[in-house]
Design an enzyme around this catalytic site. Sequence first.
Site, PDB file in Angstrom:
ATOM      1  N   LYS A 161       0.832  -1.207   0.000  1.00 32.00           N
ATOM      2  CA  LYS A 161       0.000   0.000   0.000  1.00 32.00           C
ATOM      3  C   LYS A 161       0.869   1.260   0.000  1.00 32.00           C
ATOM      4  O   LYS A 161       1.578   1.520   0.969  1.00 32.00           O
ATOM      5  CB  LYS A 161      -0.877   0.033   1.253  1.00 32.00           C
ATOM      6  CG  LYS A 161      -1.832   1.219   1.263  1.00 32.00           C
ATOM      7  CD  LYS A 161      -2.377   1.514   2.630  1.00 32.00           C
ATOM      8  CE  LYS A 161      -1.523   2.489   3.405  1.00 32.00           C
ATOM      9  NZ  LYS A 161      -1.538   3.851   2.883  1.00 32.00           N
ATOM     10  N   GLU A 186      10.849   1.171   9.749  1.00 33.22           N
ATOM     11  CA  GLU A 186      11.818   2.232   9.436  1.00 33.22           C
ATOM     12  C   GLU A 186      11.112   3.550   9.706  1.00 33.22           C
ATOM     13  O   GLU A 186      10.208   3.934   8.961  1.00 33.22           O
ATOM     14  CB  GLU A 186      12.265   2.135   7.968  1.00 33.22           C
ATOM     15  CG  GLU A 186      13.017   0.865   7.615  1.00 33.22           C
ATOM     16  CD  GLU A 186      14.405   0.779   8.251  1.00 33.22           C
ATOM     17  OE1 GLU A 186      14.840   1.740   8.917  1.00 33.22           O
ATOM     18  OE2 GLU A 186      15.051  -0.267   8.074  1.00 33.22           O
TER      19      GLU A 186
HETATM   20  P1  NAD Z   1       3.129   8.281   8.009  1.00 30.64           P
HETATM   21  O1  NAD Z   1       3.513   7.494   9.194  1.00 30.64           O
HETATM   22  O2  NAD Z   1       2.101   9.339   8.175  1.00 30.64           O
HETATM   23  O3  NAD Z   1       2.574   7.338   6.856  1.00 30.64           O
HETATM   24  C1  NAD Z   1       3.323   6.267   6.317  1.00 30.64           C
HETATM   25  C2  NAD Z   1       2.379   5.238   5.750  1.00 30.64           C
HETATM   26  O4  NAD Z   1       1.610   4.675   6.806  1.00 30.64           O
HETATM   27  C3  NAD Z   1       1.369   5.777   4.743  1.00 30.64           C
HETATM   28  O5  NAD Z   1       1.215   4.821   3.713  1.00 30.64           O
HETATM   29  C4  NAD Z   1       0.094   5.892   5.571  1.00 30.64           C
HETATM   30  O6  NAD Z   1      -1.083   5.812   4.808  1.00 30.64           O
HETATM   31  C5  NAD Z   1       0.235   4.693   6.486  1.00 30.64           C
HETATM   32  N1  NAD Z   1      -0.519   4.789   7.747  1.00 30.64           N
HETATM   33  C6  NAD Z   1      -0.956   5.881   8.395  1.00 30.64           C
HETATM   34  N2  NAD Z   1      -1.578   5.544   9.553  1.00 30.64           N
HETATM   35  C7  NAD Z   1      -1.499   4.194   9.631  1.00 30.64           C
HETATM   36  C8  NAD Z   1      -1.916   3.240  10.618  1.00 30.64           C
HETATM   37  N3  NAD Z   1      -2.550   3.605  11.730  1.00 30.64           N
HETATM   38  N4  NAD Z   1      -1.635   1.945  10.399  1.00 30.64           N
HETATM   39  C9  NAD Z   1      -0.960   1.554   9.292  1.00 30.64           C
HETATM   40  N5  NAD Z   1      -0.555   2.401   8.324  1.00 30.64           N
HETATM   41  C10 NAD Z   1      -0.817   3.709   8.497  1.00 30.64           C
HETATM   42  O7  NAD Z   1       4.489   8.856   7.418  1.00 30.64           O
HETATM   43  P2  NAD Z   1       4.677   9.847   6.197  1.00 30.64           P
HETATM   44  O8  NAD Z   1       4.252  11.210   6.667  1.00 30.64           O
HETATM   45  O9  NAD Z   1       4.062   9.272   4.965  1.00 30.64           O
HETATM   46  O10 NAD Z   1       6.264   9.825   5.996  1.00 30.64           O
HETATM   47  C11 NAD Z   1       7.133  10.644   6.673  1.00 30.64           C
HETATM   48  C12 NAD Z   1       7.777   9.897   7.821  1.00 30.64           C
HETATM   49  O11 NAD Z   1       8.430   8.739   7.345  1.00 30.64           O
HETATM   50  C13 NAD Z   1       8.863  10.711   8.502  1.00 30.64           C
HETATM   51  O12 NAD Z   1       8.768  10.559   9.894  1.00 30.64           O
HETATM   52  C14 NAD Z   1      10.148  10.073   7.997  1.00 30.64           C
HETATM   53  O13 NAD Z   1      11.268  10.261   8.830  1.00 30.64           O
HETATM   54  C15 NAD Z   1       9.744   8.662   7.880  1.00 30.64           C
HETATM   55  N6  NAD Z   1      10.631   7.935   6.966  1.00 30.64           N
HETATM   56  C16 NAD Z   1      11.493   7.013   7.482  1.00 30.64           C
HETATM   57  C17 NAD Z   1      12.369   6.343   6.653  1.00 30.64           C
HETATM   58  C18 NAD Z   1      13.327   5.328   7.205  1.00 30.64           C
HETATM   59  O14 NAD Z   1      13.864   4.557   6.426  1.00 30.64           O
HETATM   60  N7  NAD Z   1      13.566   5.280   8.491  1.00 30.64           N
HETATM   61  C19 NAD Z   1      12.352   6.603   5.286  1.00 30.64           C
HETATM   62  C20 NAD Z   1      11.466   7.538   4.791  1.00 30.64           C
HETATM   63  C21 NAD Z   1      10.597   8.189   5.642  1.00 30.64           C
END
Ligand code: NAD
Length: 484
Positions: free
Chosen positions: A181, A254
């Site tokens: 997803k 991650e």
């Molecule tokens: P997010 O956590 O808002 O969303 C990530 C994904 O999770 C999306 O697909 C979203 O639809 C889904 N999601 C949201 N709520 C959920 C739930 N309750 N259960 C399951 N899935 C759910 O993150 P974002 O805003 O899309 O991305 C930015 C974040 O990602 C930043 O904190 C960044 O540091 C982190 N990030 C980490 C890495 C890494 O490798 N450590 C890499 C890239 C981004």
Amino acid sequence: MKNEKAMWGTEVPVREFAMSIGGQRVTSENTDFAINPATEERIARFPLASREQLDAAVAAAGEAFLTWRASSIAERRAALERLAGKIEEHYEAFLTLLTTEQGKPRAGAEWEIGGSIHWLREIAKQSLPEEIVRDDGVNRVVTRHTPIGVIGGITPWNFPLLLAVWKIAPALMAGNTMVLKPSPFTPLCTLWFGELAQEVLPPGVLNVISGGNDLGQWMTAHPGIGKIAFTGSTATGRRVMQSAASNLKRLTLELGGNDPAIVLPDVDPEAIAKDLFWASFQNSSQFCVATKRLYVHEDVYDRVVAALVDYARTVQVDNGLLVQAQLGPLQNKMQYEKVRDLLQDSQTQGHRVLLGGAPARSPGYFIPITLIDNPPDDARCVVEEAFGPVLPILKYRDLDEAIRRANDTEYGLAASVWSADLEKARDVAQRLEAGTVWINQIHVFGPDIAFGGHKQSGMGIENSLHGLAEYCNVQTVMERPLGA
Ligand code: NAD
């Protein structure tokens, strides 16, 4: 004269986006629009999966697993190579689509799309051979890796295709099947890749479904999914972990970061300013491993600041589809408002802004490159993961103090150290609480290089054989001849 407004890609290559379930193209009654963050215009509709469609995708992946798990390493390797070929075939179109939905300029899109091809090809070469633990001629003990089953992949919006590939490639290579997803902010490249994948994979091996956060939540609770591979924020990661407990799903998380860089007094400020700039601002700082706190020794502080400001002034922030753009907008309105709020806080607190500050243009989610001069350690722009182009530069006197301040965070994703004295830099690196530490370089990744966060930046590893092993169960087989 060079045309300042020349575009390098204008046509969105696909207009009708669909999910891929069991090898079929599937749409949905409910849809949403993907938005171009540089113009705020609608790009295209994409489907919002229902619970029944999630069930169908998990069932298709479960069915496909029965055959895929028995496929040979050579077959899986060939499949990943065919997937890489599909991206390569549509390379230019993927670049345009990625920039249109994510906002990053061409160089960043090339890094991501080129990287996706590279990762598929390199992970295809990986395997985990059986380990003979004992063999005394009678008793034989073998440890082997077996696939888990159906993997649920959930990805964010900053590197939508590359981070999907980081999951798809090892999951499939290890003999699993997958339901993936993408983020609802950037679903298009992943949906298109999912469709192309159906041309080269058996039905059900890779299912791509789109939807909102609720769909992610349903996936983490789904009894048919054996593991969740998640990249996103720490707050969501905690929710994923809680929900995945229902059937003891395996997890790779991650998550977020607040990466420090420590600059020692022996550097040449003008020589490293460009690297320090990109360490922080690459992808408009929407990078989990962007330098988010820059600690500079007081002896070189003024020169580093001056060199950074000078370099930053040369960088063009614009619509990523324009030839001259080096940085694009933030990807979505929510993030834009979050970063605006952080800037507002800096203004209220009276921080000295060296460059940037208030958003200057619209339409588009543009935030100017912002450098903040030595704010207090407890300022929001220091403590929080901005995920936008706002960099606090922090002065230090004593190296131990800098290390203590750098480690004073719940995060532990990555860090960097900048010094002419490699031995000293190595010593600092070893004292930093982070999964990756770069010395005199930044953002070097590889399919063979383990990547993962310490502390609340995550659990588990992506890439390398450690990453491949995360898509496997360990099985021990002990044998001896009958009657021995
Ligand atoms: P997010 O956590 O808002 O969303 C990530 C994904 O999770 C999306 O697909 C979203 O639809 C889904 N999601 C949201 N709520 C959920 C739930 N309750 N259960 C399951 N899935 C759910 O993150 P974002 O805003 O899309 O991305 C930015 C974040 O990602 C930043 O904190 C960044 O540091 C982190 N990030 C980490 C890495 C890494 O490798 N450590 C890499 C890239 C981004």
